[in-house]
Enzyme design. Sequence first.
Site, PDB file in Angstrom:
ATOM      1  N   ASP A  92      44.511  26.965  32.222  1.00  0.00           N
ATOM      2  CA  ASP A  92      44.363  26.835  33.623  1.00  0.00           C
ATOM      3  C   ASP A  92      44.683  25.644  34.282  1.00  0.00           C
ATOM      4  O   ASP A  92      43.829  24.563  33.862  1.00  0.00           O
ATOM      5  CB  ASP A  92      42.933  27.518  33.949  1.00  0.00           C
ATOM      6  CG  ASP A  92      42.854  28.982  34.583  1.00  0.00           C
ATOM      7  OD1 ASP A  92      43.993  29.339  35.057  1.00  0.00           O
ATOM      8  OD2 ASP A  92      41.602  29.511  34.550  1.00  0.00           O
ATOM      9  N   LYS A 122      48.309  28.377  33.898  1.00  0.00           N
ATOM     10  CA  LYS A 122      48.181  29.233  34.770  1.00  0.00           C
ATOM     11  C   LYS A 122      47.731  28.707  36.062  1.00  0.00           C
ATOM     12  O   LYS A 122      47.196  27.543  36.344  1.00  0.00           O
ATOM     13  CB  LYS A 122      47.036  30.196  34.520  1.00  0.00           C
ATOM     14  CG  LYS A 122      46.698  31.424  35.630  1.00  0.00           C
ATOM     15  CD  LYS A 122      46.155  32.644  35.088  1.00  0.00           C
ATOM     16  CE  LYS A 122      44.559  32.268  34.602  1.00  0.00           C
ATOM     17  NZ  LYS A 122      43.727  32.118  35.984  1.00  0.00           N
ATOM     18  N   GLU A 192      43.281  40.075  39.561  1.00  0.00           N
ATOM     19  CA  GLU A 192      42.104  40.234  39.235  1.00  0.00           C
ATOM     20  C   GLU A 192      41.214  41.001  40.523  1.00  0.00           C
ATOM     21  O   GLU A 192      41.492  40.606  41.783  1.00  0.00           O
ATOM     22  CB  GLU A 192      41.436  38.720  39.322  1.00  0.00           C
ATOM     23  CG  GLU A 192      39.982  38.600  39.325  1.00  0.00           C
ATOM     24  CD  GLU A 192      39.062  37.255  38.549  1.00  0.00           C
ATOM     25  OE1 GLU A 192      40.159  36.209  38.262  1.00  0.00           O
ATOM     26  OE2 GLU A 192      37.892  37.316  38.289  1.00  0.00           O
TER      27      GLU A 192
HETATM   28  O1  KIV Z   1      39.223  31.421  34.241  1.00  0.00           O
HETATM   29  C1  KIV Z   1      39.618  32.515  33.868  1.00  0.00           C
HETATM   30  O2  KIV Z   1      38.806  32.772  32.805  1.00  0.00           O
HETATM   31  C2  KIV Z   1      40.456  33.211  34.406  1.00  0.00           C
HETATM   32  C3  KIV Z   1      40.575  34.863  34.059  1.00  0.00           C
HETATM   33  C4  KIV Z   1      39.311  35.370  34.521  1.00  0.00           C
HETATM   34  C5  KIV Z   1      41.717  35.460  34.051  1.00  0.00           C
HETATM   35  O3  KIV Z   1      41.168  33.188  35.200  1.00  0.00           O
END
Ligand code: KIV
Length: 274
Positions: A92, A122, A192
Amino acid sequence: MSSGDGALLKVVSVRDFVTRKGAGEKLVLTTAYDALFGRLVDEAGVDAILVGDSLGNVIAGHSSTLPVTLDDMIYHAMAVRRGVTRAMLIVDLPFLTYQVSAEQALENCGRVMRETGAQAVKMEGGGDDVLRAIRAVVGVGVPVMGHLGFTPQSVHAIGGFRVQGRSTADAERIVAQARKLEEAGVFALVLELLPSSLAAEVTSAVSVPTIGIGAGAACDGQVLVLHDLLGLNDRFTPKFLKRYASMADEVRSAVSDYRDDVRAGRYPDAEHSF
Ligand code: KIV
């Protein structure tokens, strides 16, 4: 990549994601935040591991993901990388590390890719700033996963952890954003907290796989936060969560047995002494 006995391990790639959607084979993802759990979920056979900025809640004890920094993400992703040999590793990009400008997105994504050995990043949202960041990053050859519906980095604007896309206008906006994210080049899309019917509509509207969390069974795959599915994070009880273990109970019970043994002089005994 070698498994150690000379056999070649096939690393999961973005091409496998697209093929799996075409073949109707579900993709399975979990989060991981350290080398040990990274290794265990890799050995259990997940397709991809997300180093999510949910580590802000789960590991650091914050009430949102907003305080998570790029350095936090890199530290945890490097640890996970050391444990994972086969699953795809996705990291992320945290709050405000990609929305400011294309240059900012490229620079921060560059650090993640160089320093962690991840295969993809992401980004959350479907606004113009995120689309610009995705185009820039995809343009230099880095796969990007999108994320629509409840986007935790916007929790204050959304007004809490709540299901999205319930009104017709919201549902139409989410479908339109999914199409734009596909055009911008995402290889997959997390959905989500969406009604199942809307997630099904998005899943048929785009050719890239959708990965649901609280978005029903029609998605092309599912992701869960590892500590939630293991029952370690036992204070988090959303409707969509299925616990596959009760590890919080196991931890409390094991540690209190240890406490009792030490206090009673049963540990260490002869068997556990030199
Ligand atoms: O940060 C995270 O764990 C996520 C998932 C919930 C998809 O974005």
